[in-house]
Write a protein that holds these residues in place. Structure first.
Motif, PDB file in Angstrom:
ATOM      1  N   GLY A  32       0.786  -1.226   0.000  1.00 24.47           N
ATOM      2  CA  GLY A  32       0.000   0.000   0.000  1.00 24.47           C
ATOM      3  C   GLY A  32       0.817   1.275   0.000  1.00 24.47           C
ATOM      4  N   VAL A  33       2.146   1.170  -0.159  1.00 27.51           N
ATOM      5  CA  VAL A  33       2.999   2.352  -0.166  1.00 27.51           C
ATOM      6  C   VAL A  33       3.439   2.603  -1.595  1.00 27.51           C
ATOM      7  CG1 VAL A  33       5.146   3.355   0.682  1.00 27.51           C
ATOM      8  CG2 VAL A  33       3.806   1.859   2.163  1.00 27.51           C
ATOM      9  N   LYS A  34       3.144   3.760  -2.103  1.00 25.28           N
ATOM     10  CA  LYS A  34       3.526   4.093  -3.473  1.00 25.28           C
ATOM     11  C   LYS A  34       4.901   4.746  -3.495  1.00 25.28           C
ATOM     12  CE  LYS A  34      -0.521   3.293  -5.437  1.00 25.28           C
ATOM     13  NZ  LYS A  34      -0.852   2.518  -6.521  1.00 25.28           N
ATOM     14  N   GLU A  35       5.615   4.559  -4.600  1.00 22.14           N
ATOM     15  CA  GLU A  35       6.915   5.180  -4.783  1.00 22.14           C
ATOM     16  C   GLU A  35       6.744   6.685  -4.918  1.00 22.14           C
ATOM     17  OE1 GLU A  35      10.610   5.077  -7.959  1.00 22.14           O
ATOM     18  OE2 GLU A  35       8.729   4.076  -8.431  1.00 22.14           O
ATOM     19  N   SER A  50      17.888  38.600 -13.510  1.00 20.41           N
ATOM     20  CA  SER A  50      18.646  38.021 -12.402  1.00 20.41           C
ATOM     21  C   SER A  50      17.874  36.959 -11.616  1.00 20.41           C
ATOM     22  CB  SER A  50      19.093  39.131 -11.443  1.00 20.41           C
ATOM     23  OG  SER A  50      17.971  39.847 -10.970  1.00 20.41           O
ATOM     24  N   VAL A  51      16.669  36.603 -12.070  1.00 15.72           N
ATOM     25  CA  VAL A  51      15.873  35.616 -11.334  1.00 15.72           C
ATOM     26  C   VAL A  51      16.503  34.230 -11.429  1.00 15.72           C
ATOM     27  CG1 VAL A  51      14.308  35.142 -13.271  1.00 15.72           C
ATOM     28  CG2 VAL A  51      13.564  34.666 -10.951  1.00 15.72           C
ATOM     29  N   MET A  52      16.538  33.553 -10.294  1.00 13.78           N
ATOM     30  CA  MET A  52      17.013  32.175 -10.231  1.00 13.78           C
ATOM     31  C   MET A  52      16.145  31.444  -9.220  1.00 13.78           C
ATOM     32  SD  MET A  52      21.125  32.609 -10.396  1.00 13.78           S
ATOM     33  CE  MET A  52      21.361  30.904 -10.837  1.00 13.78           C
ATOM     34  N   GLY A  53      16.133  30.129  -9.297  1.00 15.89           N
ATOM     35  CA  GLY A  53      15.367  29.391  -8.308  1.00 15.89           C
ATOM     36  C   GLY A  53      15.200  27.941  -8.666  1.00 15.89           C
ATOM     37  N   LEU A  54      14.270  27.313  -7.947  1.00 14.31           N
ATOM     38  CA  LEU A  54      14.029  25.894  -8.136  1.00 14.31           C
ATOM     39  C   LEU A  54      12.542  25.606  -7.996  1.00 14.31           C
ATOM     40  CD1 LEU A  54      15.575  23.147  -8.512  1.00 14.31           C
ATOM     41  CD2 LEU A  54      15.279  22.875  -6.042  1.00 14.31           C
ATOM     42  N   ALA A  55      12.012  24.898  -8.982  1.00 14.48           N
ATOM     43  CA  ALA A  55      10.647  24.369  -8.914  1.00 14.48           C
ATOM     44  C   ALA A  55      10.795  22.874  -8.680  1.00 14.48           C
ATOM     45  CB  ALA A  55       9.894  24.640 -10.213  1.00 14.48           C
ATOM     46  N   ALA A  56      10.339  22.399  -7.521  1.00  8.28           N
ATOM     47  CA  ALA A  56      10.469  20.986  -7.163  1.00  8.28           C
ATOM     48  C   ALA A  56       9.093  20.335  -7.170  1.00  8.28           C
ATOM     49  CB  ALA A  56      11.113  20.860  -5.787  1.00  8.28           C
ATOM     50  N   PHE A  57       8.990  19.208  -7.848  1.00 10.78           N
ATOM     51  CA  PHE A  57       7.737  18.462  -7.974  1.00 10.78           C
ATOM     52  C   PHE A  57       7.908  17.113  -7.276  1.00 10.78           C
ATOM     53  CE2 PHE A  57       7.952  21.374 -11.485  1.00 10.78           C
ATOM     54  CZ  PHE A  57       6.645  21.796 -11.685  1.00 10.78           C
ATOM     55  N   THR A  58       6.924  16.728  -6.478  1.00  6.58           N
ATOM     56  CA  THR A  58       6.918  15.437  -5.817  1.00  6.58           C
ATOM     57  C   THR A  58       5.552  14.797  -6.041  1.00  6.58           C
ATOM     58  OG1 THR A  58       8.387  16.287  -4.098  1.00  6.58           O
ATOM     59  CG2 THR A  58       7.249  14.220  -3.628  1.00  6.58           C
ATOM     60  N   ALA A  59       5.548  13.574  -6.531  1.00  5.53           N
ATOM     61  CA  ALA A  59       4.295  12.840  -6.750  1.00  5.53           C
ATOM     62  C   ALA A  59       4.198  11.715  -5.747  1.00  5.53           C
ATOM     63  CB  ALA A  59       4.255  12.268  -8.162  1.00  5.53           C
ATOM     64  N   GLU A  60       3.035  11.645  -5.098  1.00  2.66           N
ATOM     65  CA  GLU A  60       2.805  10.603  -4.122  1.00  2.66           C
ATOM     66  C   GLU A  60       1.307  10.458  -3.898  1.00  2.66           C
ATOM     67  OE1 GLU A  60       4.862   9.332   0.028  1.00  2.66           O
ATOM     68  OE2 GLU A  60       4.369  11.439  -0.197  1.00  2.66           O
ATOM     69  N   ASN A  61       0.845   9.217  -3.879  1.00  5.38           N
ATOM     70  CA  ASN A  61      -0.553   8.907  -3.587  1.00  5.38           C
ATOM     71  C   ASN A  61      -1.548   9.682  -4.456  1.00  5.38           C
ATOM     72  OD1 ASN A  61       0.243   7.090  -1.576  1.00  5.38           O
ATOM     73  ND2 ASN A  61       0.407   8.742  -0.086  1.00  5.38           N
ATOM     74  N   GLN A  63      -1.253  12.519  -6.017  1.00  2.00           N
ATOM     75  CA  GLN A  63      -1.153  13.980  -5.967  1.00  2.00           C
ATOM     76  C   GLN A  63       0.255  14.396  -6.378  1.00  2.00           C
ATOM     77  OE1 GLN A  63      -3.416  16.469  -4.094  1.00  2.00           O
ATOM     78  NE2 GLN A  63      -4.919  14.943  -4.669  1.00  2.00           N
ATOM     79  N   VAL A  64       0.366  15.570  -7.001  1.00  2.00           N
ATOM     80  CA  VAL A  64       1.664  16.157  -7.295  1.00  2.00           C
ATOM     81  C   VAL A  64       1.741  17.463  -6.510  1.00  2.00           C
ATOM     82  CG1 VAL A  64       3.163  17.181  -9.060  1.00  2.00           C
ATOM     83  CG2 VAL A  64       1.850  15.112  -9.577  1.00  2.00           C
ATOM     84  N   LEU A 138      -4.473  17.061 -10.721  1.00  7.37           N
ATOM     85  CA  LEU A 138      -4.610  17.327 -12.160  1.00  7.37           C
ATOM     86  C   LEU A 138      -3.313  17.069 -12.925  1.00  7.37           C
ATOM     87  CD1 LEU A 138      -6.728  20.604 -12.057  1.00  7.37           C
ATOM     88  CD2 LEU A 138      -7.515  18.255 -12.425  1.00  7.37           C
ATOM     89  N   TRP A 139      -2.213  16.864 -12.212  1.00  3.10           N
ATOM     90  CA  TRP A 139      -0.915  16.571 -12.819  1.00  3.10           C
ATOM     91  C   TRP A 139      -0.472  15.168 -12.417  1.00  3.10           C
ATOM     92  CZ3 TRP A 139       1.946  21.402 -10.513  1.00  3.10           C
ATOM     93  CH2 TRP A 139       1.532  22.564 -11.170  1.00  3.10           C
ATOM     94  N   THR A 140       0.398  14.595 -13.253  1.00  2.78           N
ATOM     95  CA  THR A 140       1.127  13.380 -12.903  1.00  2.78           C
ATOM     96  C   THR A 140       2.598  13.657 -13.130  1.00  2.78           C
ATOM     97  OG1 THR A 140       0.856  12.474 -15.140  1.00  2.78           O
ATOM     98  CG2 THR A 140      -0.769  11.803 -13.472  1.00  2.78           C
TER      99      THR A 140
END
Length: 185
Positions: A32-35, A50-61, A63-64, A138-140
């Protein structure tokens, strides 16, 4: 030796149970545990920005979650979107338009109609920092056969706010920072 056998026999049996009790299912789905899947877009500045940064995406159960951290922005409101093509060349223009797999009109996230890439606005503080968190079903992530997969699209930061009405861009202005959403190893 004890009456029950060699003292290491019990230890050996425990190790065997632990080793053999595991399934070949590395991600634990049978229990029952998803990767957890992860991807990031490293935001780099367009020419003269000069903009910099990070967009981090995590998918679990099912949801993203998106966690966005930006710095180097002019204080104020800036639009952020996911764009169609995974190419930040030509100061982000190679990324083409907003990612819109549902062929809807541009709008505000969560209020139909809207592009799946219409994330919205962030507000940079006096030091030029901005952040955003968003969770959606709405995302995967990493489902390449799906039109809901955010991988291999560009993540864009714009100079101006999204007005949520102007078609098809939200009148968000210049593309000042961009990064391609890539799976983490």
């Amino acid at each position: 030796m004890t009456k029950k056998g060699h003292p290491f026999a019990v230890l050996g049996t425990c190790v065997l149970v632990v080793l053999c009790g595991c399934s070949d299912d590395v991600d634990g789905a049978s229990q029952g545990v998803k990767e957890r899947k992860r991807a990031t877009a490293e935001i780099t500045p367009s020419t003269g920005q000069s903009v910099m940064g990070l967009a981090a995406f995590t998918a679990e159960n099912g949801q993203v979650e998106l966690t966005l951290q930006l710095n180097g922005l002019k204080p104020g409101v800036h639009a952020v979107h996911i764009h169609e093509m995974p190419d930040c060349g030509m100061d982000g223009n190679n990324a083409m338009g907003h990612w819109n797999p549902t062929n809807e009109a541009h709008g505000k996230w969560g209020t139909p109609p809207f592009h799946r890439g219409d994330i919205g606005n962030v507000t940079a503080d006096a030091t030029g920092k901005a952040s955003l968190s968003l969770r959606t079903d709405l995302w995967t992530l990493g489902d390449e056969s799906s039109s809901t997969d955010v991988l291999n699209h560009a993540f864009m930061v714009h100079a101006d706010p999204d007005d949520f009405t102007t078609q098809p861009t939200g009148n968000a202005g210049a593309r000042i920072g961009c990064g391609v959403i890539k799976r983490n190893p």
